[in-house]
Design an enzyme around this catalytic site. Sequence first.
Site, PDB file in Angstrom:
ATOM      1  CG  ASP A  93      -2.646   1.257 -12.685  1.00 48.09           C
ATOM      2  OD1 ASP A  93      -2.569   0.919 -11.739  1.00 48.09           O
ATOM      3  OD2 ASP A  93      -2.018   2.798 -13.102  1.00 48.09           O
ATOM      4  CG  ASP A  95       0.139   3.900 -14.577  1.00 47.04           C
ATOM      5  OD1 ASP A  95       0.200   5.094 -14.938  1.00 47.04           O
ATOM      6  OD2 ASP A  95       0.674   4.428 -13.559  1.00 47.04           O
ATOM      7  CD  GLU A 138      -1.079   6.489 -11.598  1.00 55.74           C
ATOM      8  OE1 GLU A 138       0.060   6.396 -11.408  1.00 55.74           O
ATOM      9  OE2 GLU A 138      -2.101   5.068 -11.293  1.00 55.74           O
ATOM     10  CE  LYS A 164      -3.862   3.194  -9.899  1.00 55.57           C
ATOM     11  NZ  LYS A 164      -2.362   3.820  -9.747  1.00 55.57           N
ATOM     12  NE  ARG A 181       1.099   7.360  -4.367  1.00 59.82           N
ATOM     13  CZ  ARG A 181       2.503   6.917  -3.955  1.00 59.82           C
ATOM     14  NH1 ARG A 181       3.424   7.668  -3.360  1.00 59.82           N
ATOM     15  NH2 ARG A 181       3.024   5.509  -4.208  1.00 59.82           N
ATOM     16  CE  LYS A 213       3.685   2.632 -15.296  1.00 57.58           C
ATOM     17  NZ  LYS A 213       4.294   2.439 -13.422  1.00 57.58           N
ATOM     18  CG  ASP A 241       4.871   5.983 -12.750  1.00 54.46           C
ATOM     19  OD1 ASP A 241       2.808   5.548 -12.826  1.00 54.46           O
ATOM     20  OD2 ASP A 241       6.116   5.006 -12.649  1.00 54.46           O
TER      21      ASP A 241
HETATM   22  N1  BES Z   1       0.267   1.586 -11.771  1.00 52.50           N
HETATM   23  C1  BES Z   1       2.396   1.430 -10.824  1.00 52.50           C
HETATM   24  C2  BES Z   1       2.063   0.345  -9.946  1.00 52.50           C
HETATM   25  C3  BES Z   1       2.134  -0.781 -10.073  1.00 52.50           C
HETATM   26  C4  BES Z   1       3.045  -1.701 -11.039  1.00 52.50           C
HETATM   27  C5  BES Z   1       1.636  -1.925 -10.758  1.00 52.50           C
HETATM   28  C6  BES Z   1       3.450  -3.314 -10.731  1.00 52.50           C
HETATM   29  C7  BES Z   1       1.121  -2.782 -11.409  1.00 52.50           C
HETATM   30  C8  BES Z   1       2.399  -3.363 -11.385  1.00 52.50           C
HETATM   31  C9  BES Z   1       1.639   2.966 -10.183  1.00 52.50           C
HETATM   32  O1  BES Z   1       0.702   3.264 -10.554  1.00 52.50           O
HETATM   33  C10 BES Z   1       3.306   2.994 -10.160  1.00 52.50           C
HETATM   34  O2  BES Z   1       3.462   3.946 -11.406  1.00 52.50           O
HETATM   35  N2  BES Z   1       3.875   3.393  -9.220  1.00 52.50           N
HETATM   36  C11 BES Z   1       5.291   3.701  -8.514  1.00 52.50           C
HETATM   37  C12 BES Z   1       4.951   4.588  -7.611  1.00 52.50           C
HETATM   38  C13 BES Z   1       6.586   5.447  -7.135  1.00 52.50           C
HETATM   39  C14 BES Z   1       6.477   6.055  -8.184  1.00 52.50           C
HETATM   40  C15 BES Z   1       6.502   5.606  -6.220  1.00 52.50           C
HETATM   41  C16 BES Z   1       5.966   2.793  -7.664  1.00 52.50           C
HETATM   42  O3  BES Z   1       5.153   1.640  -7.842  1.00 52.50           O
HETATM   43  O4  BES Z   1       7.198   1.989  -9.096  1.00 52.50           O
HETATM   44 ZN    ZN Z   2      -0.999   3.453 -11.631  1.00 54.80          ZN
HETATM   45 ZN    ZN Z   3       1.765   5.006 -12.376  1.00 59.15          ZN
END
Ligand code: BES
Ligand code: ZN
Ligand code: ZN
Length: 489
Positions: free
Chosen positions: A276, A258, A337, A253, A339, A265, A335
């Site tokens: 990220d 992000d 993104e 990834k 996947r 966020k 967010d």
């Molecule tokens: N990049 C984030 C995940 C992340 C969180 C990486 C903390 C490093 C530290 C990812 O893209 C994300 O934002 N995921 C969301 C998914 C949710 C919207 C289902 C998350 O985990 O909150």
């Molecule tokens: Zn991310």
């Molecule tokens: Zn994200």
Amino acid sequence: MNITIRQGVLAQENTAMITVGVYENEPLDDILVPLLETDDFKGKLKQDSLLYPRTALPARRALLIGMGKRSDATVNTLRHAAAHASRKAKDLKLADYTIALPFPADVSIESCVQAIVEGTRLGHYSFLEYKSSLSDEELHTVENVTILLDEQSNVDEARQGVFYGQAITEGVILARNLANAPGNTLTPAQLGDIAQEVGTQHGLKVRVLAGEDLVDFGGLLAVGKGSVQTPRFIIVEYGTASDDIPTICLVGKGITFDTGGISIKPSDKMDDMKMDMSGAAAVLGTMRVLADIQPPLHVVCLISAAENMPDAAAYKPGDIIKTLSGKTVEVLNTDAEGRIVLADALHYAQQYNPQAIVDVATLTGAIVIALGPHATGVMGNNQPLIDRLLKAGTITHERVWQLPLWQEHKELMKSTFADIKNISGRPASSTTAAAFLSEFVGTCAWAHLDIAGTAWTDKPPFDYISKGATGVGVRLLTHMLRDWNTKEK
Ligand code: BES
Ligand code: ZN
Ligand code: ZN
């Protein structure tokens, strides 16, 4: 930093600092006993003591490092102790030093030396590229380190350990430098350029797809649409496809920043999201190591790189996008993104008919809640592949913990309006993210590593890790791939 092996004894080491590892409550080498007037130093884990031997030893300093109980010691104990010595030597601005650590039982000399080299080099690591004034200590690098072995040790094996340790360290440093780099410099284009450079320098084939090349990469394009920094799809290849050797695909990834996009966020800690692309950094770092250590494999690294921004052109909740596979995805949260960009990369991987696909991604905040900074989450569709990763995790101390991935989780990703949706609420959300990915791997053996909790640290647990990017994944994947053909399938 030059690291060499020498067979000899403490008493004869003429060096700026002799570093000696001591197990808890075990007797000191006779030559060191007169240096300690009290019994303050017990060899407890992480305890240290810097002594000035004067005439007792030819060495100008003696650094005693506690290694804890011998029965608890692993190569990680050596890695940490070596990093501790390395930091001390840097603080003292030494030009050289010698290190003598007692090895844990039942571990090869090669593995022990490799860990010492990794610790020694990584103990010196810091990311200073953007600081305009540096202290003398920060600028200082120890030039020569000698690993002292006894007369019975197999020097050839030890030298092999130095070779692997040096190669792996270079990969970890590359991964850390990439993930520590800020989003305004490390854009998808820059990541592509760096991959090209690494390829040229180390004999890896690299292709970077951009613009028109990406018309069918619906996932990657959708996520990148909100940014002026256009996406890249990066392909790095080690070895060549052949019937005799397995092909493995490593997928990373590469979200260079992000923001969350339109589902933005909170601003607190958003700066951390420059990391990220740590999955991309891990797989690229691993490729650099493979180029040096040359295992009999064909490894293809695929990186989906994009920046996730909110903008008039950005993709939105409710959008339905068509991924490279042809499957449609309903976006319920921009967010989630990672996947979406990985969907295209995982589908692309299938054309290589790989024996295994491993993706590495900072995918979910939920994995941080589940496992904290102590383990990378693993899920997948093939237990033997997951077992390889679990085993490599234990040996490298880049520990990996398996979460379930069941049909029920896949059901949760069904969408009313498209083939699949990109989120399904908070329950089991690391697993539902993996369930989403599983839709794009076809029948290939696949494992997904969620490094969201392990790729970055504000509180480094060992001296070979510094604040910021950890480079997690490089040592883990390298270990697994090095052993690929010798392990039971
Ligand atoms: N990049 C984030 C995940 C992340 C969180 C990486 C903390 C490093 C530290 C990812 O893209 C994300 O934002 N995921 C969301 C998914 C949710 C919207 C289902 C998350 O985990 O909150
Ligand atoms: Zn991310
Ligand atoms: Zn994200």
